[in-house]
Write an enzyme that holds these catalytic residues in place. Sequence first.
Site, mmCIF file in Angstrom:
data_model
loop_
_atom_site.group_PDB
_atom_site.id
_atom_site.type_symbol
_atom_site.label_atom_id
_atom_site.label_comp_id
_atom_site.label_asym_id
_atom_site.label_seq_id
_atom_site.Cartn_x
_atom_site.Cartn_y
_atom_site.Cartn_z
ATOM 1 N N SER A 147 13.593 -5.600 25.511
ATOM 2 C CA SER A 147 13.895 -6.408 26.684
ATOM 3 C C SER A 147 15.068 -5.793 27.462
ATOM 4 C CB SER A 147 14.166 -7.853 26.262
ATOM 5 O OG SER A 147 14.183 -8.716 27.365
ATOM 6 N N ASP A 152 3.710 -11.541 30.589
ATOM 7 C CA ASP A 152 5.152 -11.297 30.652
ATOM 8 C C ASP A 152 5.520 -10.947 32.091
ATOM 9 O OD1 ASP A 152 7.786 -10.448 30.371
ATOM 10 O OD2 ASP A 152 7.391 -9.124 28.679
ATOM 11 N N HIS A 158 6.305 -12.284 26.066
ATOM 12 C CA HIS A 158 7.536 -11.516 25.902
ATOM 13 C C HIS A 158 8.141 -11.740 24.519
ATOM 14 C CE1 HIS A 158 11.012 -9.322 27.445
ATOM 15 N NE2 HIS A 158 11.785 -10.207 26.834
#
Length: 321
Positions: free
Chosen positions: A168, A263, A293
Amino acid sequence: MTTPVSSSGQPTANQRRLDPELAAINVLIPRFDLGRLAESRQFEAELAAQGRILMPGVTHVDAAVPGRDGNAIPIRIYRPDEPLARLPVLVYFHGGGFMLGGLHTEEERCELYALRVKCVVVAVDYRLAPEHPFPAAFTDCLDVVMWVAASAFSLGADRSRIAVGGNSAGGALAASVALECREEALPDLVHQLLINPVLDCRASTGSAMTFTDTPVWTRSDNLLMWQSYLAETSGEVDYRASPSLVDDVRDVAPTSLWIAEHDPLRDEAYEYAARLLAADVPLAVNQYAGTFHGFDSYRMTRIGRRAMDDQVWALQSAFVR
């Protein structure tokens, strides 16, 4: 049968087809409110402390690296117990929207990499926004990579086999550091492992615009993250914050990209992948159907375990020399 879509062209929350195991645990996944940051950080720390069992076969030590701003950067060094020759190194940057996370949040992942890849993993506790906006996190991560290269002998590591990786926001930092490491005075990297990476502060792709109600990460989370991270940036934002803004990706380290289907970050990853391919950068792209995600963090699911197996294989392949 065609899946119904919203007027924006994306399936709505009730119409998305999630992996069955992910769908079953979705209601149990904690939500962090970035607008209530102190509470979210406390909640995250409490979750990380619950039921933590150290993985056999891996040991770790904590240390600190001197940062260029006079700060000390905490790191955690993982290595497999079995005696081996000089090991390759993965410098790993945690996720958390540049605002959450630390050495306590991705320990199991780091242990798995160390044990199964047979490598040293150096996890970085970079400074967080909004207290420390860009470029603090970037410079901390780059400083640790430089320290690892300079300290390879004492780490029992192979200076010629250093990779960076992150999840991320950590993926953004890994990508930015990899771009910077093309400079002659900086360490050569053998790989960048980008997991559901944050790449583009413009948040203008199709997925970034329309995924407003996805599990774990939404458009509003994305916008708040960038607002916090870039709060004190003067002038134009560049690739050190937002890798997609780089003019040229040629000669960046070989790359593996890990993408979730549902996502907001999905499409910016594909756009970055297209640029890497056009620049002849060795690249593997992995998308998993029915995922959201951070899905690979849920290793009680088969698809989460499969993603982790694939990441281990990517690192093993990158370190073969």
